[in-house]
Structures are given as C-alpha cells and as structure tokens.
Design a protein around this motif. Structure first.
Motif, PDB file in Angstrom:
ATOM      1  N   SER A   1       0.836  -1.192   0.000  1.00  0.00           N
ATOM      2  CA  SER A   1       0.000   0.000   0.000  1.00  0.00           C
ATOM      3  C   SER A   1       0.877   1.251   0.000  1.00  0.00           C
ATOM      4  O   SER A   1       1.948   1.278   0.626  1.00  0.00           O
ATOM      5  N   ALA A   2       0.401   2.284  -0.675  1.00  0.00           N
ATOM      6  CA  ALA A   2       1.200   3.498  -0.834  1.00  0.00           C
ATOM      7  C   ALA A   2       1.476   4.183   0.499  1.00  0.00           C
ATOM      8  O   ALA A   2       2.497   4.840   0.669  1.00  0.00           O
ATOM      9  N   ASP A   3       0.578   4.043   1.461  1.00  0.00           N
ATOM     10  CA  ASP A   3       0.744   4.740   2.729  1.00  0.00           C
ATOM     11  C   ASP A   3       1.279   3.824   3.829  1.00  0.00           C
ATOM     12  O   ASP A   3       1.157   4.130   5.002  1.00  0.00           O
ATOM     13  N   SER A   4       1.856   2.696   3.461  1.00  0.00           N
ATOM     14  CA  SER A   4       2.363   1.788   4.473  1.00  0.00           C
ATOM     15  C   SER A   4       3.662   2.318   5.076  1.00  0.00           C
ATOM     16  O   SER A   4       4.408   3.072   4.441  1.00  0.00           O
ATOM     17  N   VAL A   5       3.904   1.967   6.311  1.00  0.00           N
ATOM     18  CA  VAL A   5       5.105   2.391   7.037  1.00  0.00           C
ATOM     19  C   VAL A   5       5.786   1.153   7.587  1.00  0.00           C
ATOM     20  O   VAL A   5       5.132   0.297   8.202  1.00  0.00           O
ATOM     21  N   TYR A   6       7.100   1.064   7.358  1.00  0.00           N
ATOM     22  CA  TYR A   6       7.860  -0.091   7.818  1.00  0.00           C
ATOM     23  C   TYR A   6       8.864   0.362   8.864  1.00  0.00           C
ATOM     24  O   TYR A   6       9.658   1.273   8.620  1.00  0.00           O
ATOM     25  N   PHE A   7       8.818  -0.259  10.017  1.00  0.00           N
ATOM     26  CA  PHE A   7       9.741   0.070  11.108  1.00  0.00           C
ATOM     27  C   PHE A   7      10.709  -1.085  11.323  1.00  0.00           C
ATOM     28  O   PHE A   7      10.289  -2.244  11.391  1.00  0.00           O
ATOM     29  N   GLU A   8      11.965  -0.733  11.439  1.00  0.00           N
ATOM     30  CA  GLU A   8      12.972  -1.700  11.816  1.00  0.00           C
ATOM     31  C   GLU A   8      13.287  -1.530  13.303  1.00  0.00           C
ATOM     32  O   GLU A   8      13.133  -0.430  13.850  1.00  0.00           O
ATOM     33  N   PRO A   9      13.725  -2.583  13.969  1.00  0.00           N
ATOM     34  CA  PRO A   9      14.089  -2.438  15.384  1.00  0.00           C
ATOM     35  C   PRO A   9      15.150  -1.352  15.568  1.00  0.00           C
ATOM     36  O   PRO A   9      16.166  -1.329  14.878  1.00  0.00           O
ATOM     37  N   GLY A  10      14.859  -0.419  16.491  1.00  0.00           N
ATOM     38  CA  GLY A  10      15.792   0.660  16.753  1.00  0.00           C
ATOM     39  C   GLY A  10      15.579   1.902  15.923  1.00  0.00           C
ATOM     40  O   GLY A  10      16.275   2.904  16.105  1.00  0.00           O
ATOM     41  N   SER A  11      14.613   1.876  15.004  1.00  0.00           N
ATOM     42  CA  SER A  11      14.391   3.025  14.121  1.00  0.00           C
ATOM     43  C   SER A  11      13.208   3.873  14.564  1.00  0.00           C
ATOM     44  O   SER A  11      12.773   4.753  13.828  1.00  0.00           O
ATOM     45  N   GLU A  12      12.680   3.612  15.770  1.00  0.00           N
ATOM     46  CA  GLU A  12      11.499   4.332  16.225  1.00  0.00           C
ATOM     47  C   GLU A  12      11.754   5.832  16.337  1.00  0.00           C
ATOM     48  O   GLU A  12      10.848   6.641  16.149  1.00  0.00           O
ATOM     49  N   ASP A  13      12.971   6.211  16.678  1.00  0.00           N
ATOM     50  CA  ASP A  13      13.307   7.624  16.859  1.00  0.00           C
ATOM     51  C   ASP A  13      14.015   8.212  15.648  1.00  0.00           C
ATOM     52  O   ASP A  13      14.569   9.314  15.720  1.00  0.00           O
ATOM     53  N   SER A  14      13.995   7.495  14.546  1.00  0.00           N
ATOM     54  CA  SER A  14      14.688   7.962  13.345  1.00  0.00           C
ATOM     55  C   SER A  14      13.762   8.821  12.505  1.00  0.00           C
ATOM     56  O   SER A  14      12.622   8.431  12.207  1.00  0.00           O
ATOM     57  N   CYS A  15      14.264   9.995  12.106  1.00  0.00           N
ATOM     58  CA  CYS A  15      13.459  10.867  11.255  1.00  0.00           C
ATOM     59  C   CYS A  15      13.251  10.269   9.871  1.00  0.00           C
ATOM     60  O   CYS A  15      12.295  10.605   9.182  1.00  0.00           O
ATOM     61  N   GLU A  16      14.139   9.416   9.472  1.00  0.00           N
ATOM     62  CA  GLU A  16      14.035   8.817   8.137  1.00  0.00           C
ATOM     63  C   GLU A  16      12.843   7.889   8.030  1.00  0.00           C
ATOM     64  O   GLU A  16      12.172   7.829   7.012  1.00  0.00           O
ATOM     65  N   HIS A  17      12.550   7.160   9.127  1.00  0.00           N
ATOM     66  CA  HIS A  17      11.457   6.193   9.100  1.00  0.00           C
ATOM     67  C   HIS A  17      10.201   6.686   9.800  1.00  0.00           C
ATOM     68  O   HIS A  17       9.102   6.237   9.485  1.00  0.00           O
ATOM     69  N   ASN A  18      10.350   7.597  10.752  1.00  0.00           N
ATOM     70  CA  ASN A  18       9.212   8.055  11.532  1.00  0.00           C
ATOM     71  C   ASN A  18       9.303   9.569  11.733  1.00  0.00           C
ATOM     72  O   ASN A  18       9.935  10.044  12.674  1.00  0.00           O
ATOM     73  N   ARG A  19       8.668  10.302  10.861  1.00  0.00           N
ATOM     74  CA  ARG A  19       8.738  11.762  10.928  1.00  0.00           C
ATOM     75  C   ARG A  19       8.038  12.304  12.161  1.00  0.00           C
ATOM     76  O   ARG A  19       8.342  13.405  12.628  1.00  0.00           O
TER      77      ARG A  19
END
Length: 226
Positions: free
Chosen positions: A177-195
């Motif tokens: 899906s175009a609006d899907s979000v994928y998180f990797e362990p440890g990336s919760e605070d990353s601006c690249e994955h979670n604005r």
C-alpha cells in the motif's frame, strides 16, 4: 478434515488419531451443490490452474459463517419457487441466461415459478476450467424478545459470507500500500522512518501558544440575571 491413525515418532509402538487436511475436487454442478442438511467442507476453495510463487494453486476461499434454517419440504408444490434455499452453497457454470436465483414474478404463481433454481443444477454440467458462479444462501432467525426494546441488539445477529484470497498472492498485498510504514528495530526515533518522532526539528511545524478555555468569562455575567 479427516482423522488418521499414525504412530508417534517418539513412541513408535503407540498410535494416535490426528487430523489431516484432505483435498477433494468437485467436478460437476451436482457435486458442488451443498445442500442445507449436509455437512459443509471446512475449507471451500475456488481454485485456478495457475500457481503462486510457492507452488500453490491461486484460489479464493468461500467462507460461509451463517446458514438459513430448515427448508420447506420438497414434497410441497410451492417449494419450487424457493428451490434456491435447498443449498448452502451451489457452484454452477456461468451462463448469461442464468442471472438470478429467483424472480419477482415467482410470487404470482409459486406452483409454476418463472425461475426454478434447481433447473440450473439438473443438467449437471462440468465446472472444470469454466467461469463459475457461487450461489450462497445465508441468514439467521431472530425471535423478538424483551431486550429488543427500545433497540434491537445486533451483536451475535450477523450473517453473511466472506470471499477471501487463499494463496492468490505471493504475500500479504497490503504491504505494498502506498501509505504503508515499515519500522525496523531501533528506528522508532529515526526521522528517516518516523517523521512524527522529529516534529521539533521540522521547520514547517507551527509554533502554537498553549490553549486554555475559561468558559463564558468576559462574555456574560450570570449574576446580572434576575
């Protein structure tokens, strides 16, 4: 599902009954006409000869989770007008002349109905490698009771059927899906994955003053009312 008597790997001298998934292909319309008073297969698939990446036949599962009650005896002459209710599920070959399971005019002459659904199955045509139609009868019986007042509770009163892809895709299609979000362990605070984790760094985010609400202060004074 069928039970088979097999020996236990850790105790070969002992046996136990275990369930096994057994596949059976229904090849004709009469075989695929599952009557209301018979056991329905636990898994009912409409499958293609094509396979997915894992080598399984691409199919859709027809999952019926509610059934109508007992049907009018077929010995009654007026039963022909509602012969569709004989079946929980009936799969037939697609025909342009077989558009509906009943007809508005059946009620005018229920002894000689304009559409008799059982005729769709009597010719017993092959359903292999054909365009198919699945006729599903669902329903439930609601007996009015005191708790229906003032509102009828809908929980537990649902009915219907689900058409679910089963091995139709190579994986869950929602991950594309175009609006899907994928998180990797440890990336919760990353601006690249979670604005949302970095709104304070976003130059476009508004700087709003704290909001407070003081009711009708300064608008009207209730003490002035007589």
């Amino acid at each position: 599902m069928e039970y088979m008597n097999v020996s236990l790997p850790w105790m070969p001298d002992h046996y136990a009954m275990i369930p096994k998934l057994v596949e059976k292909q229904l090849k004709t319309e009469k075989e695929a006409a599952l009557r209301y008073d018979t056991k329905t297969p636990r898994y009912l698939h409409i499958a293609s000869n094509k396979t997915n990446r894992w080598g399984h036949q691409r199919s859709y599962r027809l999952q019926v989770y509610s059934f109508a009650g007992d049907h009018l005896p077929e010995s009654e002459t007026e039963e022909k007008a509602m012969s569709w209710a004989r079946y929980k599920v009936a799969v037939t070959k697609h025909k342009d002349v077989e558009q509906t399971s009943s007809n508005l005019y059946n009620q005018n002459n229920i002894w000689t109905p304009a559409v008799d659904f059982s005729k769709y199955i009597e010719d017993n045509e092959s359903i292999e490698d054909e365009d198919l139609v699945a006729w599903v009868t669902t329903g439930f019986l609601h007996i009015p009771h005191a708790e229906d007042i003032p509102n009828t509770v809908t929980v537990g009163n649902g009915g219907g059927v689900l058409l679910r892809p089963h091995n139709y895709f190579d994986e869950d299609p929602s991950i594309h899906s175009a609006d899907s979000v994928y998180f990797e362990p440890g990336s919760e605070d990353s601006c690249e994955h979670n604005r949302m984790a970095c709104l304070t760094r976003d130059t476009c985010s508004p700087n709003l003053e704290p909001f407070s609400y003081h009711g009708f202060d300064g608008v009207m004074n209730f003490n002035d009312w007589n």
